[in-house]
Design an enzyme around this catalytic site. Structure first.
Site, PDB file in Angstrom:
ATOM      1  N   SER A  19      -0.121 -10.266  -2.461  1.00  0.00           N
ATOM      2  CA  SER A  19      -0.915  -9.922  -1.274  1.00  0.00           C
ATOM      3  C   SER A  19      -0.930  -8.417  -0.993  1.00  0.00           C
ATOM      4  O   SER A  19      -0.994  -7.993   0.146  1.00  0.00           O
ATOM      5  CB  SER A  19      -0.362 -10.674  -0.065  1.00  0.00           C
ATOM      6  OG  SER A  19       1.008 -10.353   0.107  1.00  0.00           O
ATOM      7  N   LYS A  44       5.140 -14.312  -2.368  1.00  0.00           N
ATOM      8  CA  LYS A  44       6.471 -14.943  -2.365  1.00  0.00           C
ATOM      9  C   LYS A  44       7.294 -14.678  -1.115  1.00  0.00           C
ATOM     10  O   LYS A  44       8.282 -15.353  -0.882  1.00  0.00           O
ATOM     11  CB  LYS A  44       7.248 -14.646  -3.649  1.00  0.00           C
ATOM     12  CG  LYS A  44       7.687 -13.252  -3.919  1.00  0.00           C
ATOM     13  CD  LYS A  44       8.485 -13.226  -5.249  1.00  0.00           C
ATOM     14  CE  LYS A  44       8.934 -11.840  -5.598  1.00  0.00           C
ATOM     15  NZ  LYS A  44       9.761 -11.779  -6.797  1.00  0.00           N
ATOM     16  N   ALA A  55       3.233   2.559   0.169  1.00  0.00           N
ATOM     17  CA  ALA A  55       2.561   3.747  -0.390  1.00  0.00           C
ATOM     18  C   ALA A  55       2.317   4.754   0.718  1.00  0.00           C
ATOM     19  O   ALA A  55       1.612   4.482   1.685  1.00  0.00           O
ATOM     20  CB  ALA A  55       1.253   3.338  -1.056  1.00  0.00           C
ATOM     21  N   GLY A  58      -1.578   8.277  -0.478  1.00  0.00           N
ATOM     22  CA  GLY A  58      -2.956   7.971  -0.119  1.00  0.00           C
ATOM     23  C   GLY A  58      -3.795   7.625  -1.337  1.00  0.00           C
ATOM     24  O   GLY A  58      -3.280   7.114  -2.323  1.00  0.00           O
ATOM     25  N   GLU A 124      -1.453  16.797  -4.224  1.00  0.00           N
ATOM     26  CA  GLU A 124      -0.239  16.208  -4.807  1.00  0.00           C
ATOM     27  C   GLU A 124      -0.092  16.703  -6.238  1.00  0.00           C
ATOM     28  O   GLU A 124      -1.030  17.285  -6.806  1.00  0.00           O
ATOM     29  CB  GLU A 124      -0.314  14.667  -4.755  1.00  0.00           C
ATOM     30  CG  GLU A 124      -0.260  14.145  -3.324  1.00  0.00           C
ATOM     31  CD  GLU A 124      -0.230  12.634  -3.193  1.00  0.00           C
ATOM     32  OE1 GLU A 124      -0.350  11.934  -4.206  1.00  0.00           O
ATOM     33  OE2 GLU A 124      -0.087  12.158  -2.052  1.00  0.00           O
ATOM     34  N   HIS A 244       9.583   8.621  -9.909  1.00  0.00           N
ATOM     35  CA  HIS A 244       9.119   9.534  -8.851  1.00  0.00           C
ATOM     36  C   HIS A 244      10.230  10.562  -8.627  1.00  0.00           C
ATOM     37  O   HIS A 244      11.402  10.179  -8.487  1.00  0.00           O
ATOM     38  CB  HIS A 244       8.860   8.746  -7.570  1.00  0.00           C
ATOM     39  CG  HIS A 244       8.040   9.478  -6.563  1.00  0.00           C
ATOM     40  ND1 HIS A 244       8.495  10.626  -5.936  1.00  0.00           N
ATOM     41  CD2 HIS A 244       6.794   9.262  -6.084  1.00  0.00           C
ATOM     42  CE1 HIS A 244       7.550  11.061  -5.107  1.00  0.00           C
ATOM     43  NE2 HIS A 244       6.502  10.248  -5.180  1.00  0.00           N
ATOM     44  N   ARG A 291       4.511  14.089 -12.143  1.00  0.00           N
ATOM     45  CA  ARG A 291       5.812  13.474 -11.844  1.00  0.00           C
ATOM     46  C   ARG A 291       6.751  13.434 -13.044  1.00  0.00           C
ATOM     47  O   ARG A 291       7.957  13.621 -12.893  1.00  0.00           O
ATOM     48  CB  ARG A 291       5.585  12.042 -11.360  1.00  0.00           C
ATOM     49  CG  ARG A 291       5.001  12.020 -10.011  1.00  0.00           C
ATOM     50  CD  ARG A 291       4.719  10.623  -9.545  1.00  0.00           C
ATOM     51  NE  ARG A 291       4.059  10.734  -8.266  1.00  0.00           N
ATOM     52  CZ  ARG A 291       3.486   9.734  -7.633  1.00  0.00           C
ATOM     53  NH1 ARG A 291       3.499   8.523  -8.146  1.00  0.00           N
ATOM     54  NH2 ARG A 291       2.909   9.941  -6.477  1.00  0.00           N
ATOM     55  N   HIS A 352       9.514   4.177 -10.167  1.00  0.00           N
ATOM     56  CA  HIS A 352       8.514   4.070  -9.102  1.00  0.00           C
ATOM     57  C   HIS A 352       7.295   3.254  -9.511  1.00  0.00           C
ATOM     58  O   HIS A 352       6.749   2.514  -8.705  1.00  0.00           O
ATOM     59  CB  HIS A 352       8.075   5.487  -8.729  1.00  0.00           C
ATOM     60  CG  HIS A 352       7.048   5.565  -7.652  1.00  0.00           C
ATOM     61  ND1 HIS A 352       7.312   5.193  -6.352  1.00  0.00           N
ATOM     62  CD2 HIS A 352       5.750   5.981  -7.664  1.00  0.00           C
ATOM     63  CE1 HIS A 352       6.237   5.379  -5.613  1.00  0.00           C
ATOM     64  NE2 HIS A 352       5.260   5.831  -6.388  1.00  0.00           N
ATOM     65  N   GLU A 376      -0.886  -2.874 -10.150  1.00  0.00           N
ATOM     66  CA  GLU A 376       0.209  -2.336 -10.968  1.00  0.00           C
ATOM     67  C   GLU A 376       0.593  -3.242 -12.135  1.00  0.00           C
ATOM     68  O   GLU A 376       1.059  -2.768 -13.171  1.00  0.00           O
ATOM     69  CB  GLU A 376       1.440  -2.059 -10.083  1.00  0.00           C
ATOM     70  CG  GLU A 376       2.535  -1.310 -10.825  1.00  0.00           C
ATOM     71  CD  GLU A 376       3.692  -0.889  -9.927  1.00  0.00           C
ATOM     72  OE1 GLU A 376       3.560  -0.965  -8.690  1.00  0.00           O
ATOM     73  OE2 GLU A 376       4.716  -0.462 -10.480  1.00  0.00           O
ATOM     74  N   ARG A 387       1.053   8.040 -14.653  1.00  0.00           N
ATOM     75  CA  ARG A 387      -0.031   7.960 -13.666  1.00  0.00           C
ATOM     76  C   ARG A 387      -0.121   9.212 -12.804  1.00  0.00           C
ATOM     77  O   ARG A 387       0.894   9.737 -12.343  1.00  0.00           O
ATOM     78  CB  ARG A 387       0.205   6.744 -12.766  1.00  0.00           C
ATOM     79  CG  ARG A 387      -0.689   6.717 -11.559  1.00  0.00           C
ATOM     80  CD  ARG A 387      -0.587   5.430 -10.817  1.00  0.00           C
ATOM     81  NE  ARG A 387       0.640   5.239 -10.097  1.00  0.00           N
ATOM     82  CZ  ARG A 387       0.941   5.810  -8.928  1.00  0.00           C
ATOM     83  NH1 ARG A 387       0.094   6.669  -8.362  1.00  0.00           N
ATOM     84  NH2 ARG A 387       2.072   5.523  -8.328  1.00  0.00           N
ATOM     85  N   SER A 392      -3.166   5.099  -7.904  1.00  0.00           N
ATOM     86  CA  SER A 392      -2.878   3.662  -8.033  1.00  0.00           C
ATOM     87  C   SER A 392      -3.648   2.826  -7.014  1.00  0.00           C
ATOM     88  O   SER A 392      -4.203   1.774  -7.356  1.00  0.00           O
ATOM     89  CB  SER A 392      -1.388   3.382  -7.917  1.00  0.00           C
ATOM     90  OG  SER A 392      -0.880   3.899  -6.722  1.00  0.00           O
ATOM     91  N   LEU A 393      -3.696   3.262  -5.764  1.00  0.00           N
ATOM     92  CA  LEU A 393      -4.471   2.490  -4.777  1.00  0.00           C
ATOM     93  C   LEU A 393      -5.942   2.496  -5.198  1.00  0.00           C
ATOM     94  O   LEU A 393      -6.667   1.509  -5.048  1.00  0.00           O
ATOM     95  CB  LEU A 393      -4.306   3.081  -3.373  1.00  0.00           C
ATOM     96  CG  LEU A 393      -2.895   3.001  -2.752  1.00  0.00           C
ATOM     97  CD1 LEU A 393      -2.867   3.676  -1.383  1.00  0.00           C
ATOM     98  CD2 LEU A 393      -2.404   1.570  -2.622  1.00  0.00           C
TER      99      LEU A 393
HETATM  100  C1  SIN Z   1       3.778   9.172  -2.865  1.00  0.00           C
HETATM  101  O1  SIN Z   1       3.346   9.287  -1.730  1.00  0.00           O
HETATM  102  O2  SIN Z   1       4.374  10.092  -3.434  1.00  0.00           O
HETATM  103  C2  SIN Z   1       3.596   7.872  -3.579  1.00  0.00           C
HETATM  104  C3  SIN Z   1       2.176   7.544  -3.759  1.00  0.00           C
HETATM  105  C4  SIN Z   1       1.917   7.282  -5.225  1.00  0.00           C
HETATM  106  O3  SIN Z   1       2.762   6.671  -5.876  1.00  0.00           O
HETATM  107  O4  SIN Z   1       0.884   7.725  -5.752  1.00  0.00           O
END
Ligand code: SIN
Length: 513
Positions: A19, A44, A55, A58, A124, A244, A291, A352, A376, A387, A392-393
């Site tokens: 979900s 679950k 997350a 963004g 980022e 991460h 990362r 992460h 994921e 990544r 990811s979102l």
């Molecule tokens: C973060 O805010 O560093 C995590 C978000 C992500 O994994 O892209």
């Protein structure tokens, strides 16, 4: 709506497992397009307990077409993936991003704006431009809440919390494996039942819980990977686990609290015990490198200094602006007695994100017929080895859309199987021995972490040790009995073995080269 706990001949057109953003966005779009289809979502624990809601950063979307461009977002994604991304997929995801964002905004998802009313875009690691849309430092939670609200209003969706899908059933027809249904466990009633489906959508997230240090919640045990592997679906690139760089090395250990990448984008520095920045030694982009680069640099610094953590230094940043943009991070640090305006924040890299997973095409279809995977748990080709932050979102939205378009077009070809399977263990023992399995989990986490972070990986030895853990797990259950901790632990063992074997295969490839 059928009562899934009363009816012995359960069926649903579409079963979604999980979900988070992938499952909910897919469900919303599909339910609106096809009100005639019945959709069940099983999760679950409670519906909001997902990686999505954790997350912070963004969604990466090109919205400023003067300073930024699709080409730059594509280039950054490819560079971060270190040559292993699929260009066609990267192109599709980046170019679809504005449309998917529009859909999120239309359902009321709120992203921060500046005083001119423009998107307040964050920066980022690995991004050449400010392009991250965010809701302060709780972007995932904002999306999760808005999607859950809509889902609960759609009459053809049934959302079942505390329902753990245990296994997927398949049939072979004309040499093709077809998925036909699933066994699921109802936690509150302690029963196992079978449901027939025409399509299964796996949105089960990652496997961070295989590692000692992780930002992932306790539910991230690789269930989807293990279930898909048991059906024979292809699983790839599991050797690429993203660490991460800035998990908080204080307070809760499992999961560790994340200090968002956006904090470095906001200007925070990473410093060693002597208060000195050191990332320039490793990459000219320093804190804004990707990362993998930043995490590796921190690990090397830790090895050479024999310390347990380095620090994030936010002391030079504007206090009010920082507190305003990162209220959750600030409150969490404050609770532990850390004041970002005057204290260094201890950090370490932590597992992460799973960059690989169940192999899917551009519509989210796996190698097993009518089995899809999104989010994921899926390996789409977007991430390659590493990544790019906040992709990811975005990937979840784009692939949920693609899968939804595909399902509504193709579902008429899939009929319900006539076979109604009966669970071998309809009622489970009341006493689930979580404690003994927690000890085994810790042993597994130590093994996988030591293997993954070692320079001289011995895949065969670790596989043997994992098999020994399987024997220990079997000794904890009575013959002709299963328990939920046993099933979850078995999924962790299966996923670990896949990672180890794929690491071994990758090493061979590298040797060949
Ligand atoms: C973060 O805010 O560093 C995590 C978000 C992500 O994994 O892209």
């Amino acid at each position: 709506m059928q009562d899934l706990n009363q009816n012995s001949k359960l069926k649903t057109d579409i079963l979604i497992v999980g979900s988070g953003i992938s499952g909910l966005f897919f469900a919303m779009k599909t339910a609106k397009k096809r009100p005639d289809l019945s959709i069940v979502i099983m999760t679950k624990e409670n519906a909001q307990n997902t990686n999505t809601q954790l997350a912070q950063g963004g969604i990466a979307v090109v919205t400023d077409y003067i300073k930024d461009s699709f080409e730059q977002h594509i280039k950054d994604t490819l560079q971060s993936g270190d040559g292993l991304c699929d260009l066609e997929i990267v192109d599709m995801v980046v170019k679809q991003a504005p449309e998917r964002l529009k859909e999120l905004v239309e359902i009321g998802t709120s992203f921060d704006k500046n005083e001119k009313g423009e998107w307040n875009l964050g920066l980022e690691g690995g991004h050449s431009q400010h392009r991250i849309l965010h809701h302060k430092d709780s972007s995932g939670l904002e999306i999760e809440k808005k999607l859950l609200k809509i889902i609960k209003e759609l009459p053809n969706i049934e959302l079942l919390e505390n329902h753990m899908v245990l296994d997927i059933s398949t049939e072979i027809k004309k040499n093709k494996t077809i998925c036909t249904g699933a066994f699921f466990y109802h936690k509150k009633r302690n029963t196992i039942k079978y449901i027939r489906t025409r399509t299964i959508m796996l949105c089960t997230g990652g496997c961070g819980q295989l590692f000692e240090n992780t930002t992932n919640p306790k539910i991230a045990t690789g269930d989807g990977i293990a279930m898909a592997a048991r059906t024979g679906a292809t699983i790839s690139d599991m050797e690429y686990i993203q660490f991460h760089p800035t998990a908080l090395a204080a307070g809760e250990k499992n999961p560790m609290f994340l200090i968002s990448e956006a904090v470095r984008g906001f200007g925070a520095h990473i410093v060693n015990e002597d208060g000195k920045r050191f990332l320039f030694k490793y990459d000219a982009r320093a804190e804004l490198a990707t990362r993998d680069v930043v995490s590796n640099a921190i690990n090397r610094e830790l090895q050479s200094s024999s310390k347990n953590h380095v620090y994030l230094d936010c002391r030079h940043l504007d206090r009010n602006a920082f507190y305003n943009q990162f209220p959750v991070i600030t409150a969490h640090c404050n609770q532990l007695g850390i004041k970002p305006e005057k204290d260094l924040i201890p950090i370490v890299p932590a597992a992460h994100y799973q960059c690989g997973g169940i192999k899917v095409d551009k519509n989210g279809t796996t190698t097993v017929q009518n089995l899809y995977a999104v989010g994921e748990c899926a390996r789409t080709g977007l991430h390659g080895k590493n990544r790019l932050a906040s992709n990811s979102l975005l990937e979840a939205l784009v692939f949920a859309h693609q899968a939804s378009e595909n399902v509504v077009k193709t579902i008429s070809k899939f009929k319900f199987s006539s076979k109604i399977l009966v669970p071998k263990f309809p009622k489970l023992p009341q006493l689930n021995d979580y404690y003994a399995f927690d000890i085994l989990k810790k042993e597994l986490q130590q093994l996988v972490t030591a293997f993954y972070t070692s320079e001289n990986r011995n895949a065969d030895l670790v596989s043997e040790q994992i098999k020994a853990l399987n024997d220990s797990a079997l000794s904890l259950i009575k013959p002709h009995e299963i328990t939920i901790p046993f099933i979850e632990f078995s999924n962790m063992l299966t996923t670990s073995l896949i990672i180890i074997m794929q690491c071994k295969a990758e090493k061979k490839e590298m040797c060949k080269g």
